[in-house]
Design a protein around this motif. Structure first.
Motif, PDB file in Angstrom:
ATOM      1  N   LYS A   1      -2.731   3.940  -1.350  1.00  0.00           N
ATOM      2  CA  LYS A   1      -4.162   3.813  -1.644  1.00  0.00           C
ATOM      3  C   LYS A   1      -4.766   2.691  -0.802  1.00  0.00           C
ATOM      4  O   LYS A   1      -4.214   1.590  -0.750  1.00  0.00           O
TER       5      LYS A   1
ATOM      6  N   PHE B   1      -6.746  -5.117  -1.234  1.00  0.00           N
ATOM      7  CA  PHE B   1      -6.592  -6.138  -2.276  1.00  0.00           C
ATOM      8  C   PHE B   1      -5.498  -7.138  -1.920  1.00  0.00           C
ATOM      9  O   PHE B   1      -5.683  -8.357  -2.017  1.00  0.00           O
TER      10      PHE B   1
ATOM     11  N   TRP C   1      -7.371   0.830  -1.247  1.00  0.00           N
ATOM     12  CA  TRP C   1      -7.813  -0.356  -1.968  1.00  0.00           C
ATOM     13  C   TRP C   1      -6.647  -1.308  -2.266  1.00  0.00           C
ATOM     14  O   TRP C   1      -6.844  -2.530  -2.354  1.00  0.00           O
TER      15      TRP C   1
ATOM     16  N   ARG D   1       0.832  -1.209   0.000  1.00  0.00           N
ATOM     17  CA  ARG D   1       0.000   0.000   0.000  1.00  0.00           C
ATOM     18  C   ARG D   1       0.867   1.260   0.000  1.00  0.00           C
ATOM     19  O   ARG D   1       0.612   2.188  -0.771  1.00  0.00           O
TER      20      ARG D   1
END
Length: 514
Positions: A165, A171, A167, A159
């Motif tokens: 981010k 993920f 997401w 990240r």
């Protein structure tokens, strides 16, 4: 029940071909496969070996130059207030690395690619030590403090390196959790089946898999796993601190006894390994691709260098400098492949079951029986064979159980990137236990879901394809941290050392020490 399991197995029938395609790409296309020598190298092999070679040169071969330093860090007595000690992190990572793959993976690689596959496991491990170092340093640089623990690893450094981010972290967390869930059924299956096999050896009887014994053992395993896993990382490390040294030493002693008993065949072992790796017809025929692929593929299955799946344990340690834990991560690869896998290779190659008149019947045996059959060839007398088989099966059981604990714990750490609350943690733990219980039920039903087992290989290569590029993105920060570590000028490690401003833990630590 049987219909349910067979239905699940058929649903996932596409997994093995997909896994093989990703591992073999682009060698599965004639235009590429026909290229001399290069056509034997899949993209996965180029990515893993190539990255290991590149990082080794950029780091000045730290896996060699700082080997003694890593050992000193491991044996140094150190009390920690937050997280776990570097040694505890080493044992926790070894709980994941030193798993059933050290036996069945090596045995399978030799069965398919011959003894030469073991040489390429050594090569991939040597350069993989550099990749593991990179992952370990990144995990430490971007770790975060959560109460009395540290959390970090692939979802965290991924990240930060990819624009911070939300997401991206989610993920990568989900990717790891799915990977663990794909592997847990096999570990649950391996634990209960090995306990049953040990009981059969002791009682000299055959115990049916659907008997009360297996139900009780299965329930006991799940309850014990739950009691440990729900205690958090520190409780898990208390167990792995005890189990990893025991299972590693026990396995080493057992195999060394077998080697001593068959000392005259040691020269044959080395001839077979090097001849299988370098003979001319292997280089210019299809054999070389098989030998190399099996060596790298099973080497990754065993030591996990490049996957980012061991980085959670590296982040959990209270290291004095990020590079310290990178060296510890590198040592984990050494123990796993250079020591444990080599000992397995000794047994399989020295027994010579992989070739000769009985090769086909040996190859048809299941994963663990291949290895125990090799032990039988090397041990004179029924009693000695029973003792050796029991001890190796015990090691196999411990290998699988520590993997079970490690995968659940690392899934918990990954879940911290999604939500940092007890509800999320407990949900992940419960799902993981349920999936492990499914593997145990497979054993009780007398079924081996081969297609579901192939998820492990698929999970391995998918995480490699995501993790290695992220490591390249963060490589410059690792190189800067390494240069700072090598200077030994007494200055603390902070964000400024690597040209960033978001290494909160290290900045606060430096301020507190001023």
């Amino acid at each position: 029940m049987e219909a349910v399991f067979e239905g699940i197995n058929s649903v996932f029938g596409f997994i093995e071909p997909l896994s093989d395609f990703l591992w073999d790409f682009p060698t599965n296309f004639a235009w590429y496969a026909n290229i001399p020598v290069l056509g034997s190298f899949s993209f996965a092999i180029i990515l893993l070996l190539g990255s290991g070679i590149f990082f080794s040169f950029k780091l000045g071969f730290m896996q060699v130059t700082h080997f003694k330093k890593a050992i000193k860090i491991l044996i140094e007595k150190r009390s920690v207030e937050t997280g776990i000690s570097p040694l505890a992190a080493f044992f926790l990572s070894s709980a994941m690395r030193v798993g059933p793959g050290n036996i069945i993976g090596v045995t399978g690689a030799i069965a398919v690619g011959g003894p030469g596959a073991l040489f390429w496991m050594w090569v991939s491990a040597f350069f993989g030590m550099a990749v593991a170092y990179m992952e370990g340093v990144l995990a430490q640089i971007f770790k975060e403090k959560k109460e009395e623990e540290f959390v970090g690893g692939l979802p965290f450094y991924g990240r930060r390196l990819l624009g911070n981010k939300v997401w991206v972290g989610i993920f990568l967390s989900v990717l790891y959790i799915l990977y663990a869930l794909c592997c847990l059924p096999a570990q649950g299956f391996n634990v209960v089946s090995s306990v049953g096999r040990m009981a059969e050896i002791v009682t000299n009887t055959t115990i049916l898999t659907d008997s009360l014994f297996y139900y009780l053992v299965g329930a006991g395993i799940i309850l014990l796993t739950a009691a440990i896993a729900f205690g958090g990382i520190r409780k898990v490390t208390k167990w792995t601190d005890k189990m990893v040294p025991v299972m590693a030493v026990l396995y080493i002693v057992v195999v060394l006894v077998l080697v001593v008993m068959n000392v005259k065949t040691i020269p044959y072992f080395f001839r077979a390994v090097f001849a299988g790796a370098f003979k001319p017809d292997a280089f210019f025929g299809g054999v070389f691709g098989t030998v190399l692929a099996q060596g790298v593929k099973r080497g990754l299955m065993s030591n996990e260098a490049g996957q980012g799946t061991i980085t959670m344990s590296a982040a959990a340690a209270d290291a004095k400098h990020p590079c310290e834990q990178g060296m510890i991560a590198s040592m984990g690869v050494f123990l796993d492949t250079m020591v444990i896998c080599t000992l397995t290779g000794f047994v399989v190659v020295m027994a010579h079951c992989w070739s000769g008149a009985g090769a086909e019947s040996w190859a048809a045996l299941d994963k663990l029986p291949k290895f125990t059959e090799s032990i039988a060839v090397l041990t004179p007398g029924t009693a000695m064979n029973a003792v050796m088989t029991f001890l190796v099966t015990l090691c196999f059981c411990l290998f699988a159980f520590t993997c079970l604990l490690g995968m659940i714990s690392f899934s918990e750490i990954a879940a911290n990137r999604i939500r940092k609350d007890k509800i999320c943690m407990n949900t992940v733990r419960c799902i993981a236990l349920f999936v492990a219980a499914f593997g145990i039920l497979c054993n009780i039903a007398g079924l081996e879901l081969g297609n579901l087992w192939a998820f492990s290989d698929l999970g391995n290569i998918l995480i490699v394809y995501f993790n290695v590029p992220i490591v390249y993105v963060g490589a410059k920060y690792v190189f800067r941290a390494t240069r700072h570590y090598k200077k030994h000028d007494g200055t603390p490690f902070t964000s400024k050392v690597i040209g960033r401003d978001d290494c909160e833990f290290w900045d606060k630590k430096a301020e507190a020490e001023e």
